[in-house]
Design an enzyme around this catalytic site. Structure first.
Site, short mmCIF file in Angstrom:
data_model
loop_
_atom_site.label_atom_id
_atom_site.label_comp_id
_atom_site.label_asym_id
_atom_site.label_seq_id
_atom_site.Cartn_x
_atom_site.Cartn_y
_atom_site.Cartn_z
N HIS A 188 0.83 -1.20 0.00
CA HIS A 188 0.00 0.00 0.00
C HIS A 188 0.87 1.25 0.00
O HIS A 188 1.02 1.93 1.02
CB HIS A 188 -0.95 -0.02 1.19
CG HIS A 188 -2.04 -1.02 1.06
ND1 HIS A 188 -2.05 -2.22 1.73
CD2 HIS A 188 -3.16 -1.01 0.31
CE1 HIS A 188 -3.13 -2.91 1.42
NE2 HIS A 188 -3.82 -2.19 0.55
N HIS A 228 -7.27 6.84 -2.88
CA HIS A 228 -8.14 5.85 -2.23
C HIS A 228 -7.47 5.14 -1.04
O HIS A 228 -8.15 4.59 -0.19
CB HIS A 228 -8.61 4.81 -3.24
CG HIS A 228 -7.60 3.74 -3.54
ND1 HIS A 228 -6.49 3.96 -4.33
CD2 HIS A 228 -7.52 2.46 -3.13
CE1 HIS A 228 -5.78 2.85 -4.40
NE2 HIS A 228 -6.37 1.92 -3.68
#
Length: 480
Positions: A188, A228
């Site tokens: 991530h 996001h």
């Protein structure tokens, strides 16, 4: 009557604002570097690190940076700025100083086209190809794939001019977005955000969407993809809940990560004033709709969205001239973009699978270190990349992309389904060559429905992790 149209594609050589392309902090302690210049890769020893330096006395330099930062934070910050900071993580607060962000008034209004290498420019010309190699693109852009790609797409659609976006504010916003992804996360990080943004662009170009989406829809879709997973720390929601992390308390154990990503993006909107020229009502509406898109990536709600999608498809009642229907399709497109790694060619898909699994295992290592119960799929002694991926493809990815193919039966959809089938077979073949995993690990995959599996995975194999650094136990943990 609502008018839907496609905007003209603008040339790639449109001027772009010259700004610092540095990672997490534009300050350099090298005597040969400029505070406002693009980073020299020979001088940067960390990607998106707090500082870059040539000196061997790292501790002293870091103390100097903190001392100056403390001074700026206490004397220069206004009341509204402090309110914005409270929305953000401690890491964001430390890096929100103008000292580290750079001073935009000295930045000229033309883009550094000369800083694009020939290969990077060539790749941007093929940014709509499904086999786009985001890892190579990140290298060619000196680790600035998210900034470069997002700006290019906004510029290509003509959104900068159409929405009268200030070039300096936009560039600064994109730099800050990239900075706020944690480069030490195996999965991530900003490269994942760039990959999702590129996938979202591919979906926006699909015939059904391309002829129906408005410029406002496209702007929301691109910004939602880029932000996001903003400030994602590399651990999942159950981890935050069981360690009593302040984010879990703040969001009442509901879509903790997604709410934090959304609020972090809103904080950057307001800090940079990107949409400050719009009427307040329009700006707030955009923030709410951005949140609706980002919250849709909560993998624990996979069944809810998938069931609604199936009902629409069965009843054939989707009308893309209706804004609420278009917004729902944007939600589904972002969900697909977020977990599309199994649908990429094997060489790309395998890298993503290894990265997300390593992030799982790092969380498991933290849990073991602090004598916490190890989360499912996070024990590197009981799981393999292959068994995690086979379970994820079977119970999460295949159901979603099968319905997307029903909605948009195109060459791209068939290509994605084909890659996913081949990748699943490849992982099965590799599994047979590896030591079998324990029955407990098998049960953790095969014995759950889609929603249950989603809560235990990350939201992109599954992207639902986050809260604090994956290298230390978070605030509020029951362990000291």
């Amino acid at each position: 009557m609502e008018v839907c149209y496609q905007l003209p594609v603008l040339p790639l050589d449109r001027p772009v604002p010259k700004h610092v392309l540095s990672r997490r902090g534009a300050i350099s302690f090298s005597s040969s570097s400029s505070l406002f210049g693009a980073p020299d890769p020979r001088q940067l020893s960390q990607r998106r690190g707090a500082i870059s330096y040539d000196s061997s006395d790292q501790t002293a330099l870091y103390i100097r940076m903190l001392a100056r930062l403390s001074c700026v934070s206490t004397s220069a910050s206004s009341g509204p700025e402090r309110r914005v900071h409270r929305l953000l993580s401690f890491q964001r607060y430390l890096h929100s100083s103008r000292l580290l962000r750079g001073v935009p008034q000295q930045i000229p209004l033309h883009i550094l086209d000369e800083d694009y290498t020939g290969q990077a420019r060539c790749m941007l010309e093929k940014v709509g190809n499904w086999n786009f190699d985001i890892f190579l693109f990140d290298k060619l852009t000196n680790g600035n794939s998210l900034i470069t790609l997002t700006f290019h797409l906004l510029n290509q659609y003509g959104l900068v001019e159409l929405f009268r976006l200030d070039m300096v504010k936009l560039w600064r916003f994109l730099v800050m977005v990239q900075e706020d992804y944690h480069s030490d996360n195996p999965y991530h990080n900003a490269v994942h955000a760039a990959d999702v943004t590129q996938a979202m662009y591919c979906y926006l170009r699909e015939p059904l969407l391309a002829k129906s989406l408005t410029s406002y829809d496209i702007l929301l879709g691109i910004l939602a993809a880029a932000t996001h997973d903003l400030d994602h720390p590399g651990v999942n929601q159950p981890f935050l809940i069981k360690t009593d992390h302040y984010l879990a308390t703040l969001y009442r154990n509901t879509s903790v990560l997604e709410n934090h990503h959304w609020k972090s993006a809103v904080g950057l909107f307001r800090e940079t004033g990107l949409f400050s020229h719009l009427p307040a009502e329009d700006s707030l509406s955009m923030e709410r709709e951005l949140g609706s898109l980002i919250l849709a990536t909560d993998i624990s709600r996979q069944n809810d969205y998938l069931s609604r999608f199936r009902v629409h498809l069965d009843q054939e009642d989707l009308c893309l001239s209706n804004y609420s229907h278009r917004h729902f399709i944007l939600q589904m497109a972002l969900k697909c973009a977020d977990i599309c790694n199994p649908c990429r060619p094997w060489e790309l898909s395998k890298q993503w699978s290894e990265r997300v699994t390593e992030e799982f295992f790092q969380q498991g290592d933290i849990e073991k270190k602090h004598k916490l119960e190890v989360s499912p799929l996070c024990d590197r002694q009981k799981n393999t990349v292959g068994n995690i991926q086979i379970g994820f493809i079977t119970y999460v990815a295949e159901p979603l992309f099968a319905e997307w193919a029903r909605f948009s039966d195109t060459r791209l959809s068939q290509t994605m389904l084909g890659h996913m089938g081949l990748n699943k077979a490849s992982w099965s073949g590799l599994q047979q060559e590896q030591t079998p995993v324990s029955e407990e690990a098998e049960a953790s995959i095969a014995g759950t429905d889609t929603e249950g599996a989603a809560v235990r995975r990350d939201s992109t194999t599954a992207t639902a992790t986050g809260g604090t650094s994956s290298k230390e136990i978070p605030q509020g943990s029951s362990e000291s």
